[in-house]
Scaffold this motif. Structure first.
Motif, short mmCIF file in Angstrom:
data_model
loop_
_atom_site.label_atom_id
_atom_site.label_comp_id
_atom_site.label_asym_id
_atom_site.label_seq_id
_atom_site.Cartn_x
_atom_site.Cartn_y
_atom_site.Cartn_z
N ARG A 159 95.09 49.49 35.18
CA ARG A 159 93.96 49.35 36.09
C ARG A 159 92.67 49.47 35.25
NH1 ARG A 159 97.36 52.84 39.62
NH2 ARG A 159 98.03 51.58 41.42
N PRO A 160 92.30 48.43 34.55
CA PRO A 160 91.17 48.55 33.62
C PRO A 160 89.82 48.74 34.29
CG PRO A 160 91.95 46.28 33.74
CD PRO A 160 92.95 47.12 34.48
N LEU A 161 89.69 48.44 35.58
CA LEU A 161 88.40 48.57 36.28
C LEU A 161 88.27 49.89 37.02
CD1 LEU A 161 87.99 44.96 37.77
CD2 LEU A 161 87.44 45.80 35.48
N LEU A 162 89.16 50.83 36.78
CA LEU A 162 89.18 52.06 37.57
C LEU A 162 87.91 52.88 37.38
CD1 LEU A 162 91.30 52.96 39.57
CD2 LEU A 162 92.28 54.44 37.82
N GLY A 163 87.19 52.66 36.30
CA GLY A 163 85.93 53.36 36.08
C GLY A 163 84.70 52.58 36.47
N VAL A 164 84.87 51.43 37.12
CA VAL A 164 83.75 50.55 37.50
C VAL A 164 83.49 50.67 39.00
CG1 VAL A 164 82.85 48.19 37.45
CG2 VAL A 164 84.42 48.97 35.65
N ALA A 165 82.24 50.87 39.39
CA ALA A 165 81.90 50.95 40.81
C ALA A 165 82.12 49.60 41.48
CB ALA A 165 80.44 51.38 40.97
N GLY A 166 82.60 49.64 42.72
CA GLY A 166 82.87 48.41 43.46
C GLY A 166 81.68 47.46 43.53
N PRO A 167 80.46 47.94 43.89
CA PRO A 167 79.31 47.03 43.93
C PRO A 167 78.99 46.39 42.59
CG PRO A 167 78.84 49.04 45.15
CD PRO A 167 80.14 49.27 44.43
N ASP A 168 79.29 47.10 41.49
CA ASP A 168 79.00 46.54 40.17
C ASP A 168 79.94 45.38 39.83
OD1 ASP A 168 77.02 48.39 39.90
OD2 ASP A 168 78.17 49.76 38.62
N VAL A 169 81.17 45.42 40.37
CA VAL A 169 82.10 44.31 40.16
C VAL A 169 81.54 43.04 40.79
CG1 VAL A 169 84.41 43.42 40.67
CG2 VAL A 169 84.11 45.83 40.03
N ARG A 170 81.04 43.16 42.01
CA ARG A 170 80.48 41.99 42.70
C ARG A 170 79.19 41.52 42.05
NH1 ARG A 170 82.44 41.41 48.48
NH2 ARG A 170 84.43 42.52 48.43
N SER A 171 78.38 42.46 41.58
CA SER A 171 77.14 42.07 40.89
C SER A 171 77.46 41.27 39.64
CB SER A 171 76.33 43.31 40.53
OG SER A 171 75.90 43.98 41.69
N TRP A 172 78.50 41.67 38.92
CA TRP A 172 78.90 40.94 37.72
C TRP A 172 79.35 39.53 38.07
CZ3 TRP A 172 83.35 38.66 35.76
CH2 TRP A 172 83.34 38.37 34.39
N LEU A 173 80.12 39.38 39.15
CA LEU A 173 80.58 38.06 39.57
C LEU A 173 79.40 37.16 39.93
CD1 LEU A 173 83.71 38.61 41.85
CD2 LEU A 173 83.61 37.33 39.70
N ILE A 174 78.45 37.72 40.65
CA ILE A 174 77.26 36.94 41.04
C ILE A 174 76.50 36.49 39.80
CG2 ILE A 174 75.02 37.09 42.21
CD1 ILE A 174 76.41 39.00 44.23
N ALA A 175 76.36 37.38 38.82
CA ALA A 175 75.66 37.04 37.58
C ALA A 175 76.38 35.94 36.81
CB ALA A 175 75.50 38.27 36.71
N GLN A 176 77.73 35.91 36.94
CA GLN A 176 78.52 34.89 36.27
C GLN A 176 78.61 33.60 37.09
OE1 GLN A 176 79.83 35.54 33.12
NE2 GLN A 176 78.65 37.43 33.33
N ASP A 177 78.06 33.61 38.31
CA ASP A 177 78.11 32.47 39.22
C ASP A 177 79.56 32.08 39.54
OD1 ASP A 177 76.99 30.56 40.88
OD2 ASP A 177 76.93 29.02 39.32
N VAL A 178 80.36 33.10 39.83
CA VAL A 178 81.77 32.89 40.17
C VAL A 178 81.98 33.28 41.63
CG1 VAL A 178 84.15 33.59 39.70
CG2 VAL A 178 82.53 33.33 37.81
N ALA A 179 82.59 32.38 42.40
CA ALA A 179 82.84 32.63 43.82
C ALA A 179 84.16 33.37 44.01
CB ALA A 179 82.86 31.31 44.58
N TRP A 180 84.30 34.00 45.16
CA TRP A 180 85.54 34.66 45.52
C TRP A 180 85.76 34.48 47.02
CZ3 TRP A 180 81.02 37.29 44.42
CH2 TRP A 180 80.49 38.09 45.44
N VAL A 181 86.90 34.92 47.52
CA VAL A 181 87.24 34.81 48.93
C VAL A 181 87.20 36.20 49.55
CG1 VAL A 181 88.96 34.07 50.62
CG2 VAL A 181 88.70 32.82 48.47
N GLU A 182 86.55 36.33 50.71
CA GLU A 182 86.51 37.61 51.43
C GLU A 182 87.72 37.73 52.34
OE1 GLU A 182 84.77 40.18 51.15
OE2 GLU A 182 82.96 39.59 50.05
N ASP A 183 88.41 38.83 52.23
CA ASP A 183 89.54 39.11 53.10
C ASP A 183 89.00 39.54 54.47
OD1 ASP A 183 91.77 40.04 54.44
OD2 ASP A 183 92.59 41.08 52.71
N PRO A 184 89.27 38.78 55.53
CA PRO A 184 88.72 39.15 56.85
C PRO A 184 89.21 40.49 57.36
CG PRO A 184 90.33 37.36 57.04
CD PRO A 184 90.05 37.53 55.59
N THR A 185 90.37 40.95 56.89
CA THR A 185 90.88 42.23 57.36
C THR A 185 90.10 43.41 56.78
OG1 THR A 185 92.53 42.44 55.58
CG2 THR A 185 93.19 41.26 57.57
#
Length: 317
Positions: A159-185
């Motif tokens: 689990r290499p991201l266990l020390g990374v805050a959840g919002p920071d993961v999404r901020s990194w994706l946005i900075a990389q201009d990479v899309a993802w899918v939101e789980d409706p559940t």
């Protein structure tokens, strides 16, 4: 302290080739892209389609497009994750998912040579796991929460991201201009974990500075204490034998007896008894004072019986 995603990946040293468990959500998408950037040509992906919601098709399509964009070979596996009686949907899906990931690595030629599998849980997931364990009155194994690395099914799990805050993961994706899918559940507050995410984590953010680090440190202390108890149980098993002898168990202190039984059941039989089952088992062990005293109890996912002078655990048929 929490890390940025690049910092976390810099300290991640899997064996290559390696695989990423790819759901299509933000966290696993970020992990896949980061790994593909760092080890081009050495990363594989496995997508588990649980078939439990209409969005499953959308998740699979996203994974196909993402892996094609980054030239990552993808294996898609369908599983039946329907819960059994008394089992939560989350537990059923988790068990089916890990078993399917391991089976895919063992059998699919695309994954030949893979010995290391990366999972995308992050620091917020760790806090949620700890809070869930506290709400259930869990002991040290539960309070230790999720390990960063472990071995099972002939694989090294990470689990290499266990020390990374959840919002920071999404901020990194946005900075990389990479899309993802939101789980409706994820928005369904009928699930306890979602209520924690929506209601408790924001309250922690507003109340305690550095709450992710503090709670992760507590989980780490619990993990260290559990490691020490495991070592003690290993030494005690040398004295009682495997399976443990009833007379040797009767001579032990109550705390060491329960610790040994938990360890033996968990690591030798892959089952975890409830507190009530352990209490009943100990009472029966102490009552075994004659050769004719029989023992038959539901313990974990099977039954405990007396076999001459030792205990014998049998899986449920």
């Amino acid at each position: 302290m929490t890390l940025s995603l690049p910092q976390a990946l810099a300290s991640f040293q899997p064996g290559l080739p390696m695989a990423v468990a790819l759901s299509g959500g933000a966290d696993s998408t970020a992990l896949l892209v980061a790994c593909a950037k760092r080890w081009p040509g050495q990363v594989r992906a496995v997508h588990i389609n649980h078939g439990l919601q209409t969005a499953a098709t959308q998740f699979e399509a996203h994974c196909l497009a993402l892996t094609a964009q980054w030239s990552v070979p993808l294996v898609v596996v369908g599983v039946n994750a329907q819960p059994t009686q008394g089992q939560s949907p989350e537990d059923a899906a988790r068990i089916a998912r890990y078993a399917a990931l391991a089976k895919a690595v063992a059998s699919d030629p695309v994954l030949t040579g893979v010995k290391d599998m990366a999972i995308a849980q992050h620091a917020d997931d760790q806090v949620e796991t700890l809070l869930l364990a506290l709400s259930r009155g869990a002991g040290l194994p539960g309070l230790a929460s999720m390990p960063a690395t472990w071995q099972r099914h002939n694989l090294n799990w990470h689990r290499p991201l266990l020390g990374v805050a959840g919002p920071d993961v999404r901020s990194w994706l946005i900075a990389q201009d990479v899309a993802w899918v939101e789980d409706p559940t994820n928005q369904d507050v009928r699930f306890t974990r979602n209520r924690i995410r929506a209601q408790i984590l924001p309250a922690l953010e507003a109340t305690f500075t550095g709450w992710r680090d503090t709670l992760a440190r507590s989980a780490g202390h619990c993990a260290e204490a559990q490691d020490a108890l495991n070592e003690l149980a290993q030494m005690d098993l040398l004295a009682t034998g495997v399976p443990p002898r009833i007379l040797a168990l009767q001579a032990m202190s109550p705390a060491r007896r329960v610790n040994l039984l938990r360890y033996w059941l968990r690591y030798h039989h892959r089952t975890t008894p409830s507190a009530a089952q352990l209490e009943a088992l100990v009472a029966q062990i102490l009552a075994c004072t004659t050769r004719g005293h029989q023992l038959h109890l539901k313990v974990g996912a099977g039954y405990m019986e007396r076999s001459a002078e030792t205990l014998n655990w049998l899986p449920q048929p």
